[in-house]
Design a protein around this motif. Structure first.
Motif, PDB file in Angstrom:
ATOM      1  N   LYS A   1       0.855  -1.175   0.000  1.00  0.00           N
ATOM      2  CA  LYS A   1       0.000   0.000   0.000  1.00  0.00           C
ATOM      3  C   LYS A   1       0.896   1.231   0.000  1.00  0.00           C
ATOM      4  O   LYS A   1       1.682   1.428   0.918  1.00  0.00           O
ATOM      5  N   VAL A   2       0.773   2.048  -1.036  1.00  0.00           N
ATOM      6  CA  VAL A   2       1.615   3.231  -1.171  1.00  0.00           C
ATOM      7  C   VAL A   2       0.730   4.439  -1.440  1.00  0.00           C
ATOM      8  O   VAL A   2      -0.173   4.383  -2.266  1.00  0.00           O
ATOM      9  N   HIS A   3       0.987   5.520  -0.735  1.00  0.00           N
ATOM     10  CA  HIS A   3       0.249   6.772  -0.902  1.00  0.00           C
ATOM     11  C   HIS A   3       1.303   7.869  -0.925  1.00  0.00           C
ATOM     12  O   HIS A   3       1.847   8.232   0.110  1.00  0.00           O
ATOM     13  N   HIS A   4       1.618   8.366  -2.114  1.00  0.00           N
ATOM     14  CA  HIS A   4       2.700   9.339  -2.264  1.00  0.00           C
ATOM     15  C   HIS A   4       2.534  10.552  -1.354  1.00  0.00           C
ATOM     16  O   HIS A   4       3.492  10.979  -0.702  1.00  0.00           O
ATOM     17  N   GLY A   5       1.326  11.113  -1.332  1.00  0.00           N
ATOM     18  CA  GLY A   5       1.091  12.303  -0.521  1.00  0.00           C
ATOM     19  C   GLY A   5       1.338  12.060   0.959  1.00  0.00           C
ATOM     20  O   GLY A   5       1.989  12.862   1.628  1.00  0.00           O
ATOM     21  N   HIS A   6       0.822  10.934   1.467  1.00  0.00           N
ATOM     22  CA  HIS A   6       1.047  10.614   2.879  1.00  0.00           C
ATOM     23  C   HIS A   6       2.529  10.390   3.152  1.00  0.00           C
ATOM     24  O   HIS A   6       3.037  10.761   4.214  1.00  0.00           O
ATOM     25  N   ASN A   7       3.217   9.777   2.195  1.00  0.00           N
ATOM     26  CA  ASN A   7       4.651   9.545   2.364  1.00  0.00           C
ATOM     27  C   ASN A   7       5.420  10.860   2.429  1.00  0.00           C
ATOM     28  O   ASN A   7       6.321  11.009   3.251  1.00  0.00           O
ATOM     29  N   VAL A   8       5.051  11.806   1.575  1.00  0.00           N
ATOM     30  CA  VAL A   8       5.692  13.125   1.615  1.00  0.00           C
ATOM     31  C   VAL A   8       5.456  13.756   2.986  1.00  0.00           C
ATOM     32  O   VAL A   8       6.385  14.273   3.613  1.00  0.00           O
ATOM     33  N   LYS A   9       4.230  13.675   3.459  1.00  0.00           N
ATOM     34  CA  LYS A   9       3.894  14.266   4.763  1.00  0.00           C
ATOM     35  C   LYS A   9       4.690  13.593   5.886  1.00  0.00           C
ATOM     36  O   LYS A   9       5.267  14.274   6.743  1.00  0.00           O
ATOM     37  N   ARG A  10       4.727  12.260   5.883  1.00  0.00           N
ATOM     38  CA  ARG A  10       5.463  11.529   6.926  1.00  0.00           C
ATOM     39  C   ARG A  10       6.940  11.888   6.918  1.00  0.00           C
ATOM     40  O   ARG A  10       7.547  12.121   7.963  1.00  0.00           O
ATOM     41  N   LEU A  11       7.518  11.942   5.719  1.00  0.00           N
ATOM     42  CA  LEU A  11       8.945  12.261   5.608  1.00  0.00           C
ATOM     43  C   LEU A  11       9.213  13.705   6.007  1.00  0.00           C
ATOM     44  O   LEU A  11      10.201  13.999   6.683  1.00  0.00           O
ATOM     45  N   ARG A  12       8.331  14.608   5.619  1.00  0.00           N
ATOM     46  CA  ARG A  12       8.482  16.016   5.991  1.00  0.00           C
ATOM     47  C   ARG A  12       8.415  16.174   7.508  1.00  0.00           C
ATOM     48  O   ARG A  12       9.266  16.819   8.120  1.00  0.00           O
ATOM     49  N   GLN A  13       7.403  15.534   8.111  1.00  0.00           N
ATOM     50  CA  GLN A  13       7.253  15.643   9.559  1.00  0.00           C
ATOM     51  C   GLN A  13       8.414  14.996  10.303  1.00  0.00           C
ATOM     52  O   GLN A  13       8.849  15.498  11.337  1.00  0.00           O
ATOM     53  N   SER A  14       8.920  13.880   9.785  1.00  0.00           N
ATOM     54  CA  SER A  14      10.033  13.207  10.454  1.00  0.00           C
ATOM     55  C   SER A  14      11.286  14.072  10.457  1.00  0.00           C
ATOM     56  O   SER A  14      12.143  13.927  11.313  1.00  0.00           O
ATOM     57  N   ARG A  15      11.373  14.982   9.500  1.00  0.00           N
ATOM     58  CA  ARG A  15      12.511  15.904   9.437  1.00  0.00           C
ATOM     59  C   ARG A  15      12.220  17.217  10.166  1.00  0.00           C
ATOM     60  O   ARG A  15      13.058  18.113  10.188  1.00  0.00           O
ATOM     61  N   GLY A  16      11.023  17.338  10.715  1.00  0.00           N
ATOM     62  CA  GLY A  16      10.668  18.535  11.478  1.00  0.00           C
ATOM     63  C   GLY A  16      10.443  19.753  10.596  1.00  0.00           C
ATOM     64  O   GLY A  16      10.621  20.878  11.042  1.00  0.00           O
ATOM     65  N   ILE A  17      10.046  19.530   9.345  1.00  0.00           N
ATOM     66  CA  ILE A  17       9.836  20.629   8.402  1.00  0.00           C
ATOM     67  C   ILE A  17       8.348  20.956   8.343  1.00  0.00           C
ATOM     68  O   ILE A  17       7.511  20.078   8.183  1.00  0.00           O
ATOM     69  N   LYS A  18       8.013  22.209   8.461  1.00  0.00           N
ATOM     70  CA  LYS A  18       6.625  22.669   8.378  1.00  0.00           C
ATOM     71  C   LYS A  18       6.208  22.783   6.913  1.00  0.00           C
ATOM     72  O   LYS A  18       7.041  22.974   6.027  1.00  0.00           O
ATOM     73  N   GLN A  19       4.911  22.676   6.676  1.00  0.00           N
ATOM     74  CA  GLN A  19       4.393  22.840   5.313  1.00  0.00           C
ATOM     75  C   GLN A  19       4.795  24.190   4.733  1.00  0.00           C
ATOM     76  O   GLN A  19       5.163  24.286   3.564  1.00  0.00           O
ATOM     77  N   GLN A  20       4.748  25.226   5.551  1.00  0.00           N
ATOM     78  CA  GLN A  20       5.077  26.574   5.088  1.00  0.00           C
ATOM     79  C   GLN A  20       6.526  26.647   4.604  1.00  0.00           C
ATOM     80  O   GLN A  20       6.814  27.280   3.586  1.00  0.00           O
ATOM     81  N   ALA A  21       7.434  25.961   5.304  1.00  0.00           N
ATOM     82  CA  ALA A  21       8.855  25.998   4.928  1.00  0.00           C
ATOM     83  C   ALA A  21       9.094  25.299   3.596  1.00  0.00           C
ATOM     84  O   ALA A  21       9.825  25.806   2.738  1.00  0.00           O
ATOM     85  N   ILE A  22       8.472  24.138   3.423  1.00  0.00           N
ATOM     86  CA  ILE A  22       8.658  23.415   2.165  1.00  0.00           C
ATOM     87  C   ILE A  22       7.942  24.150   1.028  1.00  0.00           C
ATOM     88  O   ILE A  22       8.408  24.160  -0.112  1.00  0.00           O
ATOM     89  N   ALA A  23       6.827  24.817   1.341  1.00  0.00           N
ATOM     90  CA  ALA A  23       6.120  25.607   0.343  1.00  0.00           C
ATOM     91  C   ALA A  23       7.018  26.745  -0.148  1.00  0.00           C
ATOM     92  O   ALA A  23       7.092  27.010  -1.352  1.00  0.00           O
ATOM     93  N   HIS A  24       7.696  27.388   0.768  1.00  0.00           N
ATOM     94  CA  HIS A  24       8.604  28.481   0.408  1.00  0.00           C
ATOM     95  C   HIS A  24       9.727  27.965  -0.490  1.00  0.00           C
ATOM     96  O   HIS A  24      10.049  28.594  -1.504  1.00  0.00           O
ATOM     97  N   GLU A  25      10.291  26.813  -0.114  1.00  0.00           N
ATOM     98  CA  GLU A  25      11.383  26.243  -0.903  1.00  0.00           C
ATOM     99  C   GLU A  25      10.926  25.867  -2.311  1.00  0.00           C
ATOM    100  O   GLU A  25      11.666  26.035  -3.279  1.00  0.00           O
TER     101      GLU A  25
END
Length: 147
Positions: A10-34
């Motif tokens: 079972k693979v969900h790209h969006g959830h994986n991006v979210k999990r990986l982002r959160q595991s690195r302590g990155i906020k949505q706003q920060a990745i949005a800016h990048e």
């Protein structure tokens, strides 16, 4: 809502991006800016089952990971449950919510559970020491009796 690849994972790209982002302590706003996108667009991508290759490449670069990690990370309900639970710690009154089969919520004090576990471990260790001391005294008696 989850996609399945050939191997049945079972693979969900969006959830994986979210999990990986959160595991690195990155906020949505920060990745949005990048990525020069809005936070709302990032949120929308994180809800999508499949992301196109170009978007995956951008997220992979921003998260400093391989695209394959995003594509191959499996959905694990237990891991997701743990990741999504937040543990509040307010002095000694920290409480954890634990879901049970009957859909009720149980709360318990973290510190009480740690103390309970420590006491059980200590009791087991004391029992082990007592058993070893008994064996040692019996061996000493046998050795003294032979002399």
């Amino acid at each position: 809502m989850e996609t399945k690849d050939i191997t049945g994972k079972k693979v969900h790209h969006g959830h994986n991006v979210k999990r990986l982002r959160q595991s690195r302590g990155i906020k949505q706003q920060a990745i949005a800016h990048e990525l020069e996108l809005s936070q709302q667009v990032i949120s929308k991508y994180e809800q999508m089952e499949e992301l196109d290759e170009e978007i995956l490449q951008k997220f992979a670069k921003a998260l400093d990971i391989s695209v394959d990690v995003i594509k191959m990370l499996e959905e694990d309900p237990v891991a997701i449950y743990i990741e999504n639970n937040t543990f509040e710690s307010v002095n000694d009154n920290a409480k954890i919510n634990v879901a049970s089969d009957d859909s009720s919520t149980n709360t318990f004090n973290e510190l009480d559970k740690v103390i309970e576990l420590y006491e059980r471990l200590l009791k087991t260790e004391q029992e082990r020491n007592t058993a070893l001391e008994d064996r040692l005294s019996k061996l000493e008696e046998k050795l003294n009796g032979k002399k």
